[in-house]
Write a protein that holds these residues in place. Structure first.
Motif, PDB file in Angstrom:
ATOM      1  N   PRO A  65     -99.335   5.605   4.255  1.00 45.91           N
ATOM      2  CA  PRO A  65     -98.361   5.477   5.350  1.00 45.91           C
ATOM      3  C   PRO A  65     -96.987   4.977   4.906  1.00 45.91           C
ATOM      4  O   PRO A  65     -95.990   5.177   5.608  1.00 45.91           O
ATOM      5  N   THR A  66     -96.907   4.328   3.737  1.00 42.69           N
ATOM      6  CA  THR A  66     -95.621   3.811   3.264  1.00 42.69           C
ATOM      7  C   THR A  66     -94.793   4.885   2.554  1.00 42.69           C
ATOM      8  O   THR A  66     -93.646   4.640   2.187  1.00 42.69           O
ATOM      9  N   GLU A  67     -95.371   6.067   2.347  1.00 45.25           N
ATOM     10  CA  GLU A  67     -94.663   7.130   1.623  1.00 45.25           C
ATOM     11  C   GLU A  67     -93.621   7.818   2.497  1.00 45.25           C
ATOM     12  O   GLU A  67     -93.608   7.687   3.727  1.00 45.25           O
ATOM     13  N   GLU A  68     -92.775   8.600   1.808  1.00 46.24           N
ATOM     14  CA  GLU A  68     -91.819   9.457   2.489  1.00 46.24           C
ATOM     15  C   GLU A  68     -92.057  10.901   2.075  1.00 46.24           C
ATOM     16  O   GLU A  68     -92.384  11.181   0.924  1.00 46.24           O
ATOM     17  N   LEU A  69     -91.900  11.803   3.026  1.00 48.04           N
ATOM     18  CA  LEU A  69     -91.948  13.232   2.751  1.00 48.04           C
ATOM     19  C   LEU A  69     -90.533  13.708   2.451  1.00 48.04           C
ATOM     20  O   LEU A  69     -89.597  13.423   3.197  1.00 48.04           O
ATOM     21  N   ILE A  70     -90.368  14.440   1.346  1.00 44.84           N
ATOM     22  CA  ILE A  70     -89.077  15.033   0.993  1.00 44.84           C
ATOM     23  C   ILE A  70     -89.193  16.544   1.156  1.00 44.84           C
ATOM     24  O   ILE A  70     -90.107  17.167   0.616  1.00 44.84           O
ATOM     25  N   VAL A  71     -88.289  17.129   1.907  1.00 50.89           N
ATOM     26  CA  VAL A  71     -88.242  18.577   2.095  1.00 50.89           C
ATOM     27  C   VAL A  71     -86.946  19.082   1.474  1.00 50.89           C
ATOM     28  O   VAL A  71     -85.862  18.646   1.860  1.00 50.89           O
ATOM     29  N   SER A  72     -87.068  19.980   0.494  1.00 52.48           N
ATOM     30  CA  SER A  72     -85.905  20.411  -0.292  1.00 52.48           C
ATOM     31  C   SER A  72     -85.825  21.922  -0.374  1.00 52.48           C
ATOM     32  O   SER A  72     -86.844  22.617  -0.378  1.00 52.48           O
ATOM     33  N   LYS A  73     -84.617  22.390  -0.472  1.00 54.43           N
ATOM     34  CA  LYS A  73     -84.328  23.804  -0.720  1.00 54.43           C
ATOM     35  C   LYS A  73     -83.000  23.862  -1.448  1.00 54.43           C
ATOM     36  O   LYS A  73     -82.060  23.132  -1.100  1.00 54.43           O
ATOM     37  N   LYS A  74     -82.923  24.705  -2.452  1.00 52.79           N
ATOM     38  CA  LYS A  74     -81.679  24.821  -3.204  1.00 52.79           C
ATOM     39  C   LYS A  74     -80.526  25.185  -2.278  1.00 52.79           C
ATOM     40  O   LYS A  74     -80.675  26.002  -1.373  1.00 52.79           O
ATOM     41  N   GLU A  75     -79.386  24.536  -2.480  1.00 52.87           N
ATOM     42  CA  GLU A  75     -78.152  24.730  -1.708  1.00 52.87           C
ATOM     43  C   GLU A  75     -78.211  24.073  -0.321  1.00 52.87           C
ATOM     44  O   GLU A  75     -77.336  24.303   0.511  1.00 52.87           O
ATOM     45  N   TYR A  76     -79.259  23.259  -0.087  1.00 51.22           N
ATOM     46  CA  TYR A  76     -79.359  22.519   1.168  1.00 51.22           C
ATOM     47  C   TYR A  76     -79.472  21.027   0.864  1.00 51.22           C
ATOM     48  O   TYR A  76     -79.967  20.627  -0.192  1.00 51.22           O
ATOM     49  N   GLN A  77     -79.033  20.216   1.805  1.00 47.18           N
ATOM     50  CA  GLN A  77     -79.285  18.787   1.719  1.00 47.18           C
ATOM     51  C   GLN A  77     -80.755  18.533   2.046  1.00 47.18           C
ATOM     52  O   GLN A  77     -81.295  19.093   2.995  1.00 47.18           O
ATOM     53  N   SER A  78     -81.404  17.690   1.241  1.00 45.29           N
ATOM     54  CA  SER A  78     -82.819  17.395   1.461  1.00 45.29           C
ATOM     55  C   SER A  78     -83.014  16.501   2.680  1.00 45.29           C
ATOM     56  O   SER A  78     -82.106  15.756   3.065  1.00 45.29           O
ATOM     57  N   ALA A  79     -84.192  16.586   3.272  1.00 47.02           N
ATOM     58  CA  ALA A  79     -84.556  15.734   4.399  1.00 47.02           C
ATOM     59  C   ALA A  79     -85.639  14.761   3.960  1.00 47.02           C
ATOM     60  O   ALA A  79     -86.560  15.137   3.214  1.00 47.02           O
ATOM     61  N   ARG A  80     -85.538  13.502   4.385  1.00 48.73           N
ATOM     62  CA  ARG A  80     -86.558  12.482   4.116  1.00 48.73           C
ATOM     63  C   ARG A  80     -87.179  12.033   5.434  1.00 48.73           C
ATOM     64  O   ARG A  80     -86.455  11.711   6.383  1.00 48.73           O
ATOM     65  N   ILE A  81     -88.522  12.002   5.474  1.00 44.97           N
ATOM     66  CA  ILE A  81     -89.231  11.648   6.712  1.00 44.97           C
ATOM     67  C   ILE A  81     -90.331  10.657   6.363  1.00 44.97           C
ATOM     68  O   ILE A  81     -91.134  10.899   5.448  1.00 44.97           O
ATOM     69  N   ASN A  82     -90.389   9.536   7.070  1.00 40.65           N
ATOM     70  CA  ASN A  82     -91.466   8.568   6.866  1.00 40.65           C
ATOM     71  C   ASN A  82     -92.804   9.202   7.236  1.00 40.65           C
ATOM     72  O   ASN A  82     -92.915   9.931   8.220  1.00 40.65           O
ATOM     73  N   ALA A  83     -93.817   8.902   6.435  1.00 44.33           N
ATOM     74  CA  ALA A  83     -95.138   9.497   6.660  1.00 44.33           C
ATOM     75  C   ALA A  83     -95.650   9.193   8.062  1.00 44.33           C
ATOM     76  O   ALA A  83     -96.313  10.035   8.680  1.00 44.33           O
ATOM     77  N   THR A  84     -95.348   8.019   8.572  1.00 42.98           N
ATOM     78  CA  THR A  84     -95.829   7.633   9.906  1.00 42.98           C
ATOM     79  C   THR A  84     -95.141   8.424  11.020  1.00 42.98           C
ATOM     80  O   THR A  84     -95.613   8.428  12.155  1.00 42.98           O
ATOM     81  N   SER A  85     -94.027   9.095  10.691  1.00 40.38           N
ATOM     82  CA  SER A  85     -93.296   9.872  11.703  1.00 40.38           C
ATOM     83  C   SER A  85     -93.698  11.337  11.714  1.00 40.38           C
ATOM     84  O   SER A  85     -93.204  12.110  12.547  1.00 40.38           O
ATOM     85  N   ILE A  86     -94.573  11.739  10.800  1.00 38.33           N
ATOM     86  CA  ILE A  86     -94.959  13.149  10.704  1.00 38.33           C
ATOM     87  C   ILE A  86     -96.012  13.463  11.766  1.00 38.33           C
ATOM     88  O   ILE A  86     -97.022  12.785  11.880  1.00 38.33           O
ATOM     89  N   GLN A  87     -95.738  14.472  12.536  1.00 41.02           N
ATOM     90  CA  GLN A  87     -96.678  14.914  13.552  1.00 41.02           C
ATOM     91  C   GLN A  87     -96.609  16.430  13.687  1.00 41.02           C
ATOM     92  O   GLN A  87     -95.657  17.064  13.231  1.00 41.02           O
ATOM     93  N   SER A  88     -97.632  17.003  14.283  1.00 40.10           N
ATOM     94  CA  SER A  88     -97.692  18.457  14.403  1.00 40.10           C
ATOM     95  C   SER A  88     -96.527  18.985  15.220  1.00 40.10           C
ATOM     96  O   SER A  88     -96.024  18.329  16.135  1.00 40.10           O
TER      97      SER A  88
END
Length: 346
Positions: A65-88
Protein backbone atom coordinates in the motif's frame (compact mmCIF):
# COMPACT_ATOMS: atom_id res chain seq x y z
CA UNK A 1 -24.72 -25.43 5.89
CA UNK A 2 -25.36 -24.78 2.18
CA UNK A 3 -25.92 -21.09 2.96
CA UNK A 4 -22.59 -20.88 4.81
CA UNK A 5 -20.73 -22.52 1.90
CA UNK A 6 -22.29 -20.06 -0.55
CA UNK A 7 -21.36 -17.18 1.71
CA UNK A 8 -17.75 -18.38 1.98
CA UNK A 9 -17.56 -18.80 -1.82
CA UNK A 10 -18.95 -15.28 -2.29
CA UNK A 11 -16.32 -13.72 -0.04
CA UNK A 12 -13.49 -15.68 -1.72
CA UNK A 13 -14.77 -14.64 -5.17
CA UNK A 14 -15.11 -11.02 -4.07
CA UNK A 15 -11.62 -10.96 -2.52
CA UNK A 16 -9.91 -12.44 -5.60
CA UNK A 17 -11.67 -10.05 -7.97
CA UNK A 18 -11.03 -7.08 -5.69
CA UNK A 19 -7.30 -7.63 -6.32
CA UNK A 20 -7.75 -7.07 -10.08
CA UNK A 21 -8.61 -3.62 -11.39
CA UNK A 22 -9.23 -2.23 -14.87
CA UNK A 23 -7.49 1.06 -15.73
CA UNK A 24 -7.54 3.21 -18.85
CA UNK A 25 -4.82 5.56 -20.13
CA UNK A 26 -5.83 8.48 -22.36
CA UNK A 27 -4.33 11.62 -23.88
CA UNK A 28 -5.07 14.65 -21.69
CA UNK A 29 -5.98 16.91 -24.63
CA UNK A 30 -7.54 14.63 -27.23
CA UNK A 31 -9.07 12.10 -24.79
CA UNK A 32 -7.93 9.37 -27.21
CA UNK A 33 -6.70 6.08 -25.69
CA UNK A 34 -2.92 5.67 -25.43
CA UNK A 35 -1.56 2.32 -26.59
CA UNK A 36 1.69 0.79 -25.23
CA UNK A 37 1.83 2.99 -22.14
CA UNK A 38 3.95 1.37 -19.45
CA UNK A 39 2.65 0.89 -15.91
CA UNK A 40 4.89 -0.31 -13.09
CA UNK A 41 5.30 0.14 -9.34
CA UNK A 42 8.24 1.67 -7.51
CA UNK A 43 9.01 -1.57 -5.61
CA UNK A 44 6.94 -4.42 -7.07
CA UNK A 45 8.49 -6.22 -10.04
CA UNK A 46 5.33 -6.85 -12.05
CA UNK A 47 4.69 -4.52 -14.98
CA UNK A 48 1.88 -3.87 -17.47
CA UNK A 49 1.32 -2.34 -20.92
CA UNK A 50 -1.88 -0.69 -22.14
CA UNK A 51 -3.66 -2.25 -25.13
CA UNK A 52 -4.95 -0.52 -28.27
CA UNK A 53 -7.92 0.81 -26.27
CA UNK A 54 -5.62 2.20 -23.57
CA UNK A 55 -6.81 -0.45 -21.09
CA UNK A 56 -4.74 -2.21 -18.44
CA UNK A 57 -5.86 -5.15 -16.31
CA UNK A 58 -3.79 -5.01 -13.12
CA UNK A 59 -3.40 -7.42 -10.22
CA UNK A 60 -2.84 -5.68 -6.86
CA UNK A 61 -2.49 -8.82 -4.76
CA UNK A 62 1.25 -8.37 -4.12
CA UNK A 63 1.39 -4.56 -4.13
CA UNK A 64 2.46 -2.80 -0.95
CA UNK A 65 0.00 0.00 0.00
CA UNK A 66 2.95 2.40 0.45
CA UNK A 67 3.98 2.02 -3.21
CA UNK A 68 3.27 4.33 -6.12
CA UNK A 69 2.16 3.35 -9.60
CA UNK A 70 4.06 5.10 -12.41
CA UNK A 71 2.41 5.30 -15.83
CA UNK A 72 4.78 6.38 -18.61
CA UNK A 73 4.79 6.89 -22.34
CA UNK A 74 7.50 8.43 -24.46
CA UNK A 75 6.87 12.14 -25.19
CA UNK A 76 4.36 12.34 -22.31
CA UNK A 77 4.67 13.48 -18.73
CA UNK A 78 4.45 10.47 -16.41
CA UNK A 79 1.65 10.06 -13.89
CA UNK A 80 2.20 8.92 -10.27
CA UNK A 81 -0.67 7.34 -8.30
CA UNK A 82 -0.62 6.06 -4.72
CA UNK A 83 -1.43 2.36 -4.54
CA UNK A 84 -4.26 3.06 -2.09
CA UNK A 85 -5.91 5.35 -4.67
CA UNK A 86 -6.04 2.72 -7.43
CA UNK A 87 -9.51 1.46 -8.16
CA UNK A 88 -11.32 -0.13 -11.07
CA UNK A 89 -12.31 2.09 -14.02
CA UNK A 90 -9.71 4.69 -13.00
CA UNK A 91 -8.87 6.92 -15.98
CA UNK A 92 -5.26 8.13 -16.16
CA UNK A 93 -4.61 11.21 -18.28
CA UNK A 94 -1.13 11.81 -19.69
CA UNK A 95 -0.14 15.23 -21.00
CA UNK A 96 2.10 15.49 -24.05
CA UNK A 97 5.44 17.32 -23.85
CA UNK A 98 6.29 19.89 -26.46
CA UNK A 99 9.51 18.97 -28.30
CA UNK A 100 10.58 22.62 -28.55
CA UNK A 101 10.50 22.92 -24.75
CA UNK A 102 12.77 19.91 -24.43
CA UNK A 103 15.21 21.18 -27.03
CA UNK A 104 15.51 24.58 -25.39
CA UNK A 105 15.77 23.24 -21.85
CA UNK A 106 18.25 20.41 -22.49
CA UNK A 107 20.62 21.73 -25.09
CA UNK A 108 23.86 19.73 -25.38
CA UNK A 109 27.03 19.81 -27.46
CA UNK A 110 27.46 16.02 -27.39
CA UNK A 111 27.62 14.23 -30.73
CA UNK A 112 26.13 10.81 -31.48
CA UNK A 113 29.47 9.03 -31.18
CA UNK A 114 30.09 10.70 -27.79
CA UNK A 115 26.75 9.48 -26.48
CA UNK A 116 27.22 5.90 -27.71
CA UNK A 117 30.73 5.79 -26.25
CA UNK A 118 29.32 6.80 -22.86
CA UNK A 119 26.63 4.12 -23.22
CA UNK A 120 29.35 1.48 -23.66
CA UNK A 121 31.46 2.86 -20.78
CA UNK A 122 28.49 2.82 -18.37
CA UNK A 123 26.91 -0.40 -19.60
CA UNK A 124 27.84 -2.73 -16.72
CA UNK A 125 26.60 -0.27 -14.12
CA UNK A 126 23.29 0.37 -15.89
CA UNK A 127 22.42 -3.23 -16.78
CA UNK A 128 23.19 -5.16 -13.62
CA UNK A 129 20.74 -7.96 -14.41
CA UNK A 130 22.67 -11.17 -13.68
CA UNK A 131 20.99 -11.35 -10.27
CA UNK A 132 17.44 -11.57 -11.72
CA UNK A 133 15.27 -14.38 -13.06
CA UNK A 134 12.81 -13.11 -15.68
CA UNK A 135 9.38 -14.52 -16.53
CA UNK A 136 8.58 -13.91 -20.19
CA UNK A 137 5.65 -14.66 -22.44
CA UNK A 138 6.95 -15.92 -25.79
CA UNK A 139 5.01 -15.90 -29.06
CA UNK A 140 6.49 -17.15 -32.31
CA UNK A 141 4.88 -17.54 -35.72
CA UNK A 142 6.54 -18.77 -38.93
CA UNK A 143 4.70 -18.67 -42.29
CA UNK A 144 5.77 -19.65 -45.80
CA UNK A 145 3.48 -18.18 -48.46
CA UNK A 146 -0.02 -19.62 -47.96
CA UNK A 147 1.14 -23.25 -47.70
CA UNK A 148 2.59 -23.43 -44.18
CA UNK A 149 2.21 -21.86 -40.74
CA UNK A 150 3.76 -22.81 -37.39
CA UNK A 151 2.74 -20.98 -34.16
CA UNK A 152 3.66 -21.44 -30.51
CA UNK A 153 2.97 -19.47 -27.33
CA UNK A 154 4.45 -20.40 -23.94
CA UNK A 155 6.03 -18.91 -20.83
CA UNK A 156 9.73 -19.18 -20.05
CA UNK A 157 12.06 -18.26 -17.20
CA UNK A 158 15.25 -16.59 -18.45
CA UNK A 159 18.48 -16.15 -16.48
CA UNK A 160 21.32 -13.99 -17.78
CA UNK A 161 24.74 -15.10 -16.59
CA UNK A 162 27.96 -13.52 -17.93
CA UNK A 163 26.89 -13.34 -21.56
CA UNK A 164 24.97 -16.62 -21.50
CA UNK A 165 21.22 -17.14 -21.25
CA UNK A 166 19.63 -20.11 -19.53
CA UNK A 167 15.96 -20.92 -20.06
CA UNK A 168 13.46 -23.05 -18.17
CA UNK A 169 9.81 -23.89 -18.74
CA UNK A 170 6.91 -25.19 -16.69
CA UNK A 171 6.31 -27.67 -19.51
CA UNK A 172 2.92 -26.12 -20.28
CA UNK A 173 2.25 -24.77 -23.77
CA UNK A 174 -0.42 -22.05 -23.83
CA UNK A 175 -1.13 -22.40 -27.56
CA UNK A 176 0.41 -24.26 -30.46
CA UNK A 177 -0.66 -25.12 -34.00
CA UNK A 178 0.86 -26.17 -37.30
CA UNK A 179 -0.87 -26.00 -40.68
CA UNK A 180 0.27 -27.36 -44.03
CA UNK A 181 3.60 -28.82 -45.11
CA UNK A 182 6.76 -26.71 -45.19
CA UNK A 183 8.29 -26.68 -48.71
CA UNK A 184 11.76 -26.23 -47.16
CA UNK A 185 13.50 -25.93 -43.83
CA UNK A 186 15.44 -22.83 -42.83
CA UNK A 187 17.70 -22.53 -39.80
CA UNK A 188 17.76 -19.31 -37.76
CA UNK A 189 20.35 -18.66 -35.04
CA UNK A 190 17.96 -18.06 -32.14
CA UNK A 191 20.58 -18.53 -29.43
CA UNK A 192 22.45 -15.47 -30.69
CA UNK A 193 19.26 -13.41 -30.39
CA UNK A 194 18.62 -14.51 -26.80
CA UNK A 195 22.25 -13.93 -25.83
CA UNK A 196 22.02 -10.32 -27.01
CA UNK A 197 18.74 -9.33 -25.37
CA UNK A 198 20.92 -6.84 -23.52
CA UNK A 199 22.39 -5.23 -26.60
CA UNK A 200 26.01 -4.38 -25.76
CA UNK A 201 27.53 -6.11 -28.81
CA UNK A 202 25.00 -4.46 -31.10
CA UNK A 203 25.78 -1.04 -29.66
CA UNK A 204 29.52 -1.62 -30.09
CA UNK A 205 28.96 -2.63 -33.72
CA UNK A 206 26.90 0.48 -34.44
CA UNK A 207 29.50 2.68 -32.71
CA UNK A 208 32.36 1.19 -34.77
CA UNK A 209 30.42 1.60 -38.02
CA UNK A 210 29.60 5.18 -37.08
CA UNK A 211 33.31 5.96 -36.63
CA UNK A 212 33.94 4.40 -40.07
CA UNK A 213 31.27 6.71 -41.58
CA UNK A 214 29.12 3.71 -42.52
CA UNK A 215 26.23 5.29 -40.61
CA UNK A 216 25.07 8.90 -40.63
CA UNK A 217 23.02 10.65 -37.96
CA UNK A 218 19.68 11.68 -39.46
CA UNK A 219 18.38 13.08 -36.16
CA UNK A 220 19.65 13.79 -32.64
CA UNK A 221 16.86 15.10 -30.44
CA UNK A 222 15.34 15.00 -26.97
CA UNK A 223 12.25 13.59 -25.32
CA UNK A 224 11.08 12.27 -21.95
CA UNK A 225 10.16 8.82 -20.65
CA UNK A 226 9.64 7.39 -17.14
CA UNK A 227 10.22 10.80 -15.55
CA UNK A 228 13.67 10.99 -17.13
CA UNK A 229 15.13 13.16 -19.88
CA UNK A 230 16.15 11.16 -22.95
CA UNK A 231 18.31 11.42 -26.05
CA UNK A 232 16.73 10.21 -29.28
CA UNK A 233 19.18 9.11 -31.98
CA UNK A 234 18.31 8.08 -35.55
CA UNK A 235 21.03 6.52 -37.73
CA UNK A 236 20.94 5.10 -41.25
CA UNK A 237 23.26 3.63 -43.87
CA UNK A 238 23.30 3.54 -47.69
CA UNK A 239 21.54 0.15 -47.84
CA UNK A 240 18.50 1.57 -46.05
CA UNK A 241 19.06 -0.06 -42.66
CA UNK A 242 18.19 2.22 -39.73
CA UNK A 243 19.02 2.29 -36.02
CA UNK A 244 17.00 4.05 -33.34
CA UNK A 245 18.17 4.66 -29.76
CA UNK A 246 16.34 6.06 -26.74
CA UNK A 247 19.00 6.82 -24.10
CA UNK A 248 18.73 8.08 -20.53
CA UNK A 249 20.46 11.47 -20.55
CA UNK A 250 21.74 11.17 -16.96
CA UNK A 251 23.03 7.58 -16.80
CA UNK A 252 23.50 6.84 -20.54
CA UNK A 253 21.36 3.71 -20.26
CA UNK A 254 19.79 2.39 -23.45
CA UNK A 255 16.06 2.40 -22.79
CA UNK A 256 14.99 1.38 -26.29
CA UNK A 257 16.88 0.10 -29.33
CA UNK A 258 15.29 -0.62 -32.70
CA UNK A 259 17.04 -1.90 -35.80
CA UNK A 260 15.24 -1.64 -39.15
CA UNK A 261 16.97 -4.09 -41.49
CA UNK A 262 16.96 -4.12 -45.28
CA UNK A 263 19.59 -6.56 -46.50
CA UNK A 264 20.41 -9.83 -48.25
CA UNK A 265 21.80 -12.83 -46.36
CA UNK A 266 22.80 -16.41 -47.14
CA UNK A 267 20.78 -19.26 -45.62
CA UNK A 268 21.68 -22.85 -44.82
CA UNK A 269 20.43 -23.65 -48.34
CA UNK A 270 23.15 -21.32 -49.70
CA UNK A 271 20.53 -19.26 -51.49
CA UNK A 272 20.06 -15.48 -51.12
CA UNK A 273 17.34 -14.24 -48.81
CA UNK A 274 16.07 -10.66 -48.99
CA UNK A 275 15.17 -9.57 -45.45
CA UNK A 276 13.09 -6.55 -44.42
CA UNK A 277 11.83 -5.86 -40.93
CA UNK A 278 12.67 -4.86 -37.37
CA UNK A 279 14.40 -6.12 -34.27
CA UNK A 280 13.52 -4.12 -31.16
CA UNK A 281 14.45 -4.16 -27.47
CA UNK A 282 12.86 -2.15 -24.65
CA UNK A 283 13.69 -1.86 -20.94
CA UNK A 284 12.02 -0.45 -17.82
CA UNK A 285 13.61 1.22 -14.79
CA UNK A 286 13.97 -0.69 -11.56
CA UNK A 287 15.92 0.78 -8.64
CA UNK A 288 19.50 1.25 -9.87
CA UNK A 289 19.20 -0.67 -13.16
CA UNK A 290 17.16 -1.09 -16.33
CA UNK A 291 15.54 -4.49 -16.84
CA UNK A 292 14.07 -6.25 -19.85
CA UNK A 293 10.51 -5.25 -20.77
CA UNK A 294 9.98 -6.70 -24.24
CA UNK A 295 11.64 -7.56 -27.52
CA UNK A 296 10.31 -8.27 -30.99
CA UNK A 297 11.55 -9.65 -34.30
CA UNK A 298 9.22 -9.03 -37.23
CA UNK A 299 10.55 -9.93 -40.68
CA UNK A 300 9.12 -10.29 -44.16
CA UNK A 301 11.60 -12.24 -46.27
CA UNK A 302 11.83 -13.27 -49.90
CA UNK A 303 13.78 -16.40 -50.81
CA UNK A 304 15.08 -16.89 -54.37
CA UNK A 305 14.98 -20.58 -55.31
CA UNK A 306 16.91 -22.40 -58.04
CA UNK A 307 13.88 -22.36 -60.38
CA UNK A 308 13.63 -18.56 -59.90
CA UNK A 309 10.49 -19.00 -57.83
CA UNK A 310 10.19 -16.48 -54.99
CA UNK A 311 8.95 -17.77 -51.64
CA UNK A 312 7.51 -15.18 -49.25
CA UNK A 313 8.36 -15.90 -45.61
CA UNK A 314 6.92 -14.11 -42.55
CA UNK A 315 8.68 -14.53 -39.21
CA UNK A 316 7.31 -13.04 -35.98
CA UNK A 317 8.90 -13.52 -32.56
CA UNK A 318 8.00 -11.60 -29.42
CA UNK A 319 8.88 -11.90 -25.76
CA UNK A 320 7.25 -9.77 -23.06
CA UNK A 321 8.60 -9.76 -19.50
CA UNK A 322 5.87 -9.35 -16.89
CA UNK A 323 7.81 -10.23 -13.75
CA UNK A 324 11.31 -10.83 -12.39
CA UNK A 325 12.83 -11.97 -9.10
CA UNK A 326 16.18 -12.62 -7.44
CA UNK A 327 14.97 -16.20 -6.82
CA UNK A 328 13.87 -18.87 -9.34
CA UNK A 329 10.13 -19.03 -10.02
CA UNK A 330 8.21 -22.05 -8.79
CA UNK A 331 7.21 -24.70 -11.38
CA UNK A 332 9.77 -23.47 -13.94
CA UNK A 333 12.05 -26.49 -13.67
CA UNK A 334 12.28 -27.91 -17.20
CA UNK A 335 15.55 -26.89 -18.87
CA UNK A 336 15.19 -25.62 -22.45
CA UNK A 337 17.96 -25.60 -25.05
CA UNK A 338 17.55 -22.29 -26.89
CA UNK A 339 19.52 -23.71 -29.84
CA UNK A 340 16.62 -26.08 -30.54
CA UNK A 341 13.46 -25.19 -32.42
CA UNK A 342 10.79 -24.50 -29.79
CA UNK A 343 8.12 -26.07 -31.98
CA UNK A 344 10.04 -29.36 -31.97
CA UNK A 345 10.87 -29.15 -28.25
CA UNK A 346 7.23 -29.15 -27.07
Amino acid sequence: MKYNLLLIFYFIFFYVNAQTVQLKVIDYSTKNPIENADAYFTISTESYISDKDGKISMNLAHVNPTEELIVSKKEYQSARINATSIQSNLIIKLEKIEEIDLNEAYFTNLKTEDILRKVIENYDKNFNVNKFYFLVDLKQNFKIDTVYENYINLNLQLKFDKGKVKAKSSGIVKNKHEKGIAPLKLDFDKSDYFKHLYVLEGIKSVYDNLLKNQYTTSKLGFTEYAEKKMYEIHLENKEGSKNYFLIDRETFSVVEYKLNLNNRIKTNKNTPLQRNGIISFRYRPYQDAWVLKDSEVNFKMYLEQANNQILEIDFFHQISSWNFSNKPFEYFNKTIDLNQNLHDRF
